[in-house]
Design an enzyme around this catalytic site. Structure first.
Site, short mmCIF file in Angstrom:
data_model
loop_
_atom_site.label_atom_id
_atom_site.label_comp_id
_atom_site.label_asym_id
_atom_site.label_seq_id
_atom_site.Cartn_x
_atom_site.Cartn_y
_atom_site.Cartn_z
N SER A 65 119.52 -29.59 -43.38
CA SER A 65 118.40 -28.78 -42.91
C SER A 65 117.50 -28.27 -44.01
CB SER A 65 118.92 -27.58 -42.10
OG SER A 65 119.83 -26.82 -42.85
N HIS A 82 118.68 -20.36 -44.19
CA HIS A 82 117.68 -21.17 -44.89
C HIS A 82 116.70 -20.25 -45.62
CE1 HIS A 82 119.07 -23.25 -41.21
NE2 HIS A 82 119.25 -24.24 -42.07
N ASP A 105 116.01 -17.09 -42.43
CA ASP A 105 116.79 -16.76 -41.23
C ASP A 105 118.25 -16.44 -41.54
OD1 ASP A 105 117.78 -19.24 -41.90
OD2 ASP A 105 116.99 -20.28 -40.14
#
Length: 373
Positions: free
Chosen positions: A38, A346, A343
């Site tokens: 991610s 990340h 968040d």
């Protein structure tokens, strides 16, 4: 959970975004190929079957740069986006978008990274009673398979492929962080997870070797970030002992030492590859060092909050598993550029920009990357 019609509409807009991109400037590379999780995913996770993160298709994801969500797990651009911009190339379309739109131009680059991906295959974790497939079963080896299948659409003969890939940049990661995340967050000790590290590093090195055998010449292989500074770990693996925290930055010392251990083994593995393939330029990207630069000296980079998430559901570090960023009950900070964490898992665009700048400027790459111009 996002509704199916909403997701289809979002995917259509995502494909249009990549079709409309233009390329400005010129540089040493004609294309970029990216692999990872991610930290590098520009939308592949949207196409991987049951939608595992309904929040990334909603604002506030993407609010800072794009003004709308794009499938990136941040408020804006990622490291791979800043690298593409620096070399005058378009932002990389997610490989799996090609299944929905055949007009996408992949000749200037493509992204195989998928959120939740691991360096090791899912069977490794299943044999140890760890659940990973609910997040992603598109491990690094799967991404390599996609690349090898995709290769025939770019070049046909060995010489044509050699010429094409000699002018391409390959970003092998960041990958490996999830291998440890899944283990730590399911209760395994640092000593136990430490035994995974040689296997994870071997998987990353093997993928790098496979790319070189396929014709890659310029490769960048990032290390892991300082996970002891991440709000998710500061929340879920907290310690009652003050001595377990770095007094300067508030990070968990033992977890950062773990990241350093992974990075030291990875650098040793890359050095072996350099000796075996002297014609290839294999660059180690020190994500850890680049991040610690602004973690230790936040005032020099415009950060005022390093340990809390900009977007989250409350708690000491604004991270709450019951109210993740974008969910009901979560809130968003006024200025994400003053936060390092987006968040809780990340980073913000501002943090990614600083890491990318450190790489491109050569301060956190060994050897330095080829200059854009």
């Amino acid at each position: 959970m996002a509704s199916y019609p909403f997701l289809i509409a979002f995917i259509s807009s995502l494909c249009s975004f990549y079709i409309l991109q233009t390329v400005s400037g010129s540089g040493p590379y004609r294309s970029i190929f990216s692999f990872g999780d991610s930290l590098a995913d520009t939308g592949n996770s949207l196409f991987t079957g049951p939608f595992r993160n309904p929040f990334v298709v909603r604002l506030p994801y993407g609010q800072t740069f794009f003004g709308h969500p794009t499938g990136r797990f941040s408020d804006g651009r990622l490291i791979v986006d800043f690298i593409a911009e620096a070399y005058g190339l378009p932002k990389l379309p997610p490989y799996l978008a090609s299944l929905h739109n055949h007009r996408l131009d992949f000749r200037r680059g493509v992204n195989f990274a998928v959120a939740g991906a691991t360096a090791l295959i899912p069977a490794f974790f299943q044999e140890r009673g760890l659940n990973t497939v609910r997040w992603s079963n598109n491990s690094l080896s799967v991404q390599m398979g996609w690349f090898e299948q995709f290769k025939s659409s770019l070049c046909q003969t060995p010489q044509e492929c050699a010429d094409y890939f000699a002018k391409s940049l390959f970003l092998v990661g960041e990958i490996g962080g999830n291998d440890y995340n899944y283990a730590f967050l399911q209760g395994l000790s640092i000593a136990h997870v430490r035994t995974f590290v040689p296997k994870v590093v071997h998987a990353v090195a093997e993928a790098t070797r496979r790319l070189i055998k396929q014709g890659a010449v310029d490769l960048v292989v990032p290390g892991n970030l300082p996970i002891g500074c991440s709000p998710i770990y500061l929340t879920l693996v907290s310690s009652p002992k003050k001595e377990d925290y770095n007094r300067r930055n508030g990070c968990l010392k033992a977890l950062n030492r773990f990241s350093e251990y992974h990075n030291s083994l990875l650098q040793a593995a890359l050095e072996k590859l350099r000796q075996k393939y002297p014609h290839a330029k294999i660059v180690y990207a020190d994500y850890y060092g680049a991040a610690m630069r602004f973690i230790d000296h936040p005032q020099h980079f415009g950060f005022t909050n390093l340990n809390s998430a900009c977007c989250g559901g409350g708690g000491p570090y604004n991270f709450n598993l019951s109210a993740l960023c974008g969910a009901t009950g979560s809130t968003v900070c006024i200025d994400p550029s003053t936060f390092a964490s987006w968040d809780g898992i990340h980073l913000t665009e501002a943090a990614y920009r600083n890491i990318a700048n450190g790489m491109i400027e050569g301060y956190y790459t060994t050897p330095p990357m080829t200059l854009p111009h």
